[in-house]
Design a protein around this motif. Sequence first.
Motif, PDB file in Angstrom:
ATOM      1  N   GLY A 144       0.816  -1.199   0.000  1.00 57.81           N
ATOM      2  CA  GLY A 144       0.000   0.000   0.000  1.00 57.81           C
ATOM      3  C   GLY A 144       0.855   1.256   0.000  1.00 57.81           C
ATOM      4  O   GLY A 144       2.085   1.197  -0.115  1.00 57.81           O
ATOM      5  N   ASP A 145       0.189   2.391   0.156  1.00 54.69           N
ATOM      6  CA  ASP A 145       0.900   3.662   0.146  1.00 54.69           C
ATOM      7  C   ASP A 145       0.432   4.535   1.315  1.00 54.69           C
ATOM      8  O   ASP A 145       0.285   5.748   1.178  1.00 54.69           O
ATOM      9  N   THR A 146       0.217   3.914   2.461  1.00 54.22           N
ATOM     10  CA  THR A 146      -0.160   4.669   3.648  1.00 54.22           C
ATOM     11  C   THR A 146       1.067   5.389   4.193  1.00 54.22           C
ATOM     12  O   THR A 146       2.215   5.077   3.833  1.00 54.22           O
ATOM     13  N   ALA A 147       0.833   6.349   5.085  1.00 57.15           N
ATOM     14  CA  ALA A 147       1.942   7.083   5.691  1.00 57.15           C
ATOM     15  C   ALA A 147       2.875   6.132   6.429  1.00 57.15           C
ATOM     16  O   ALA A 147       4.103   6.281   6.361  1.00 57.15           O
ATOM     17  N   ALA A 148       2.301   5.157   7.141  1.00 57.99           N
ATOM     18  CA  ALA A 148       3.134   4.210   7.884  1.00 57.99           C
ATOM     19  C   ALA A 148       4.025   3.408   6.946  1.00 57.99           C
ATOM     20  O   ALA A 148       5.218   3.210   7.205  1.00 57.99           O
ATOM     21  N   GLU A 149       3.474   2.947   5.842  1.00 61.86           N
ATOM     22  CA  GLU A 149       4.253   2.155   4.899  1.00 61.86           C
ATOM     23  C   GLU A 149       5.365   2.982   4.261  1.00 61.86           C
ATOM     24  O   GLU A 149       6.482   2.482   4.058  1.00 61.86           O
ATOM     25  N   ARG A 150       5.075   4.235   3.985  1.00 57.69           N
ATOM     26  CA  ARG A 150       6.116   5.089   3.400  1.00 57.69           C
ATOM     27  C   ARG A 150       7.266   5.300   4.393  1.00 57.69           C
ATOM     28  O   ARG A 150       8.441   5.261   3.998  1.00 57.69           O
ATOM     29  N   GLU A 151       6.935   5.486   5.666  1.00 64.46           N
ATOM     30  CA  GLU A 151       7.984   5.680   6.670  1.00 64.46           C
ATOM     31  C   GLU A 151       8.826   4.419   6.828  1.00 64.46           C
ATOM     32  O   GLU A 151      10.052   4.485   6.981  1.00 64.46           O
ATOM     33  N   ILE A 152       8.182   3.270   6.785  1.00 66.71           N
ATOM     34  CA  ILE A 152       8.912   2.005   6.916  1.00 66.71           C
ATOM     35  C   ILE A 152       9.850   1.814   5.734  1.00 66.71           C
ATOM     36  O   ILE A 152      11.004   1.410   5.889  1.00 66.71           O
ATOM     37  N   ARG A 153       9.375   2.119   4.536  1.00 66.52           N
ATOM     38  CA  ARG A 153      10.222   1.969   3.350  1.00 66.52           C
ATOM     39  C   ARG A 153      11.414   2.920   3.403  1.00 66.52           C
ATOM     40  O   ARG A 153      12.525   2.559   3.010  1.00 66.52           O
ATOM     41  N   ARG A 154      11.187   4.143   3.878  1.00 62.11           N
ATOM     42  CA  ARG A 154      12.303   5.086   3.992  1.00 62.11           C
ATOM     43  C   ARG A 154      13.347   4.564   4.973  1.00 62.11           C
ATOM     44  O   ARG A 154      14.552   4.633   4.712  1.00 62.11           O
ATOM     45  N   ALA A 155      12.892   4.055   6.117  1.00 57.88           N
ATOM     46  CA  ALA A 155      13.831   3.519   7.102  1.00 57.88           C
ATOM     47  C   ALA A 155      14.558   2.298   6.546  1.00 57.88           C
ATOM     48  O   ALA A 155      15.769   2.121   6.754  1.00 57.88           O
ATOM     49  N   PHE A 156      13.840   1.485   5.796  1.00 61.77           N
ATOM     50  CA  PHE A 156      14.458   0.318   5.168  1.00 61.77           C
ATOM     51  C   PHE A 156      15.575   0.740   4.228  1.00 61.77           C
ATOM     52  O   PHE A 156      16.616   0.090   4.141  1.00 61.77           O
ATOM     53  N   GLY A 157      15.391   1.862   3.560  1.00 62.86           N
ATOM     54  CA  GLY A 157      16.406   2.349   2.639  1.00 62.86           C
ATOM     55  C   GLY A 157      17.687   2.781   3.309  1.00 62.86           C
ATOM     56  O   GLY A 157      18.716   2.937   2.633  1.00 62.86           O
ATOM     57  N   THR A 158      17.681   2.988   4.624  1.00 63.92           N
ATOM     58  CA  THR A 158      18.901   3.362   5.336  1.00 63.92           C
ATOM     59  C   THR A 158      19.710   2.156   5.784  1.00 63.92           C
ATOM     60  O   THR A 158      20.827   2.316   6.278  1.00 63.92           O
ATOM     61  N   LEU A 159      19.149   0.957   5.635  1.00 60.13           N
ATOM     62  CA  LEU A 159      19.868  -0.245   6.069  1.00 60.13           C
ATOM     63  C   LEU A 159      20.964  -0.587   5.063  1.00 60.13           C
ATOM     64  O   LEU A 159      20.886  -0.223   3.890  1.00 60.13           O
ATOM     65  N   PRO A 160      21.989  -1.306   5.506  1.00 63.85           N
ATOM     66  CA  PRO A 160      23.055  -1.701   4.578  1.00 63.85           C
ATOM     67  C   PRO A 160      22.520  -2.497   3.395  1.00 63.85           C
ATOM     68  O   PRO A 160      21.515  -3.201   3.502  1.00 63.85           O
ATOM     69  N   ALA A 161      23.211  -2.400   2.282  1.00 63.27           N
ATOM     70  CA  ALA A 161      22.751  -3.037   1.050  1.00 63.27           C
ATOM     71  C   ALA A 161      22.579  -4.540   1.209  1.00 63.27           C
ATOM     72  O   ALA A 161      21.657  -5.129   0.629  1.00 63.27           O
ATOM     73  N   TRP A 162      23.450  -5.171   2.009  1.00 61.28           N
ATOM     74  CA  TRP A 162      23.348  -6.635   2.140  1.00 61.28           C
ATOM     75  C   TRP A 162      22.071  -7.047   2.857  1.00 61.28           C
ATOM     76  O   TRP A 162      21.590  -8.174   2.681  1.00 61.28           O
ATOM     77  N   LEU A 163      21.470  -6.145   3.643  1.00 62.32           N
ATOM     78  CA  LEU A 163      20.190  -6.432   4.277  1.00 62.32           C
ATOM     79  C   LEU A 163      19.018  -6.125   3.352  1.00 62.32           C
ATOM     80  O   LEU A 163      17.955  -6.732   3.455  1.00 62.32           O
ATOM     81  N   ARG A 164      19.207  -5.175   2.462  1.00 61.33           N
ATOM     82  CA  ARG A 164      18.132  -4.771   1.554  1.00 61.33           C
ATOM     83  C   ARG A 164      18.071  -5.634   0.305  1.00 61.33           C
ATOM     84  O   ARG A 164      17.203  -5.436  -0.544  1.00 61.33           O
ATOM     85  N   GLY A 165      19.006  -6.585   0.182  1.00 61.01           N
ATOM     86  CA  GLY A 165      19.001  -7.431  -0.999  1.00 61.01           C
ATOM     87  C   GLY A 165      20.056  -7.055  -1.996  1.00 61.01           C
ATOM     88  O   GLY A 165      20.082  -7.583  -3.104  1.00 61.01           O
ATOM     89  N   GLY A 166      20.946  -6.124  -1.603  1.00 63.28           N
ATOM     90  CA  GLY A 166      22.059  -5.766  -2.475  1.00 63.28           C
ATOM     91  C   GLY A 166      23.149  -6.810  -2.401  1.00 63.28           C
ATOM     92  O   GLY A 166      22.981  -7.876  -1.822  1.00 63.28           O
ATOM     93  N   ALA A 167      24.277  -6.511  -2.936  1.00 63.79           N
ATOM     94  CA  ALA A 167      25.407  -7.452  -2.963  1.00 63.79           C
ATOM     95  C   ALA A 167      24.952  -8.803  -3.511  1.00 63.79           C
ATOM     96  O   ALA A 167      25.177  -9.858  -2.935  1.00 63.79           O
ATOM     97  N   ASN A 168      24.239  -8.736  -4.666  1.00 62.31           N
ATOM     98  CA  ASN A 168      23.715  -9.939  -5.320  1.00 62.31           C
ATOM     99  C   ASN A 168      22.660 -10.630  -4.482  1.00 62.31           C
ATOM    100  O   ASN A 168      22.383 -11.817  -4.671  1.00 62.31           O
ATOM    101  N   GLY A 169      22.058  -9.885  -3.517  1.00 65.19           N
ATOM    102  CA  GLY A 169      20.978 -10.449  -2.722  1.00 65.19           C
ATOM    103  C   GLY A 169      21.425 -11.432  -1.669  1.00 65.19           C
ATOM    104  O   GLY A 169      20.602 -12.074  -1.035  1.00 65.19           O
ATOM    105  N   ARG A 170      22.720 -11.570  -1.461  1.00 71.77           N
ATOM    106  CA  ARG A 170      23.208 -12.555  -0.494  1.00 71.77           C
ATOM    107  C   ARG A 170      23.614 -11.853   0.795  1.00 71.77           C
ATOM    108  O   ARG A 170      24.519 -11.009   0.790  1.00 71.77           O
TER     109      ARG A 170
END
Length: 316
Positions: free
Chosen positions: A156-182
């Motif tokens: 969805g696109d609720t305020a809560a979901e947007r805040e969670i996605r923004r916070a998720f974007g501050t996590l290291p790439a290896w947690l977000r699925g970067g570094a080939n997702g491993r």
Amino acid sequence: MVFTVRMPPVADRPSPADPPDLFDRLAEIGAAEAGPGHAPQVLYERHGVLVVRVGDVVVKAHQANRDGGPLLERRMRVADTLPGLLLPSLGPPRDVDGRVVTLWPYGEPVTPDPDALPWEDGARLLARLHSTPPPEDVPGWGRPERVARQVAKLDGDTAAEREIRRAFGTLPAWLRGGANGRPRPPHGDRRALLHGDWHMGQMVRVQGTWRLIDVEDLGAGDPAWDLARPAALYSAGVLAHSDWSRFLGAYRAFQGPAVPAEGDPWEVLDIPARTLVVQIAATCVQSARKDDRPLDGTEQALVDTCTRISSVGSPA
């Protein structure tokens, strides 16, 4: 709500969400182990897990999408070698109508009274577990990647979901699925035996002694992740400062290796705590939507913490 144990009411039959024959099959298995004369009771039913008690025997049907093969057997064997720390099983996992089922002795759960939570006992168990050399064949711990899966479920696109996605974007790439997702372990080569999903609901008392239960995530990895949930709830203002101090102080007193013996513990707890804030907040939003209700106070506090995380953090 997320940390102190909120157990569902004990019942003598499954809820309509579960196939009645699954309850009957677990009750039958429990009766064969415990003997006659015990009425089966549902101890837990949530997220595709059904746990039934028959006398002093507990029968658990695991989630259908969780690994129930050799990895679970290896974890259970490790637990069986540490009976003073982990509740030993009553035998290997079995297949029951396509579901993985395990048997355990019954233990008294932690009381849900927030003023009577055994913080020192939990810290002692974790410190001892983390100080135990992990067996060579114990699986690696891969649960940190779960945060990406939980956030991906927010459609969805609720305020809560947007805040969670923004916070998720501050996590290291290896947690977000970067570094080939491993996922990769943080803090170098820190490798200890950890529970993998620790909270107060993962402790029971047997003959006056506390033990850890639920070994589906038992593995080798950075022990800081076993402290991540209380650290996350403390940072969100959900866990009282006095409780956090009791837990952290006891963990250090028992020489737990997850944090430095002195100094700032957040040097190693920051990423795990931020990750769990995001993960739990995402889970809370999904639960509230499923129940068609607004976020409660605890859930909103976690979302608000995501706002603070995104305001000071940056993608790593």
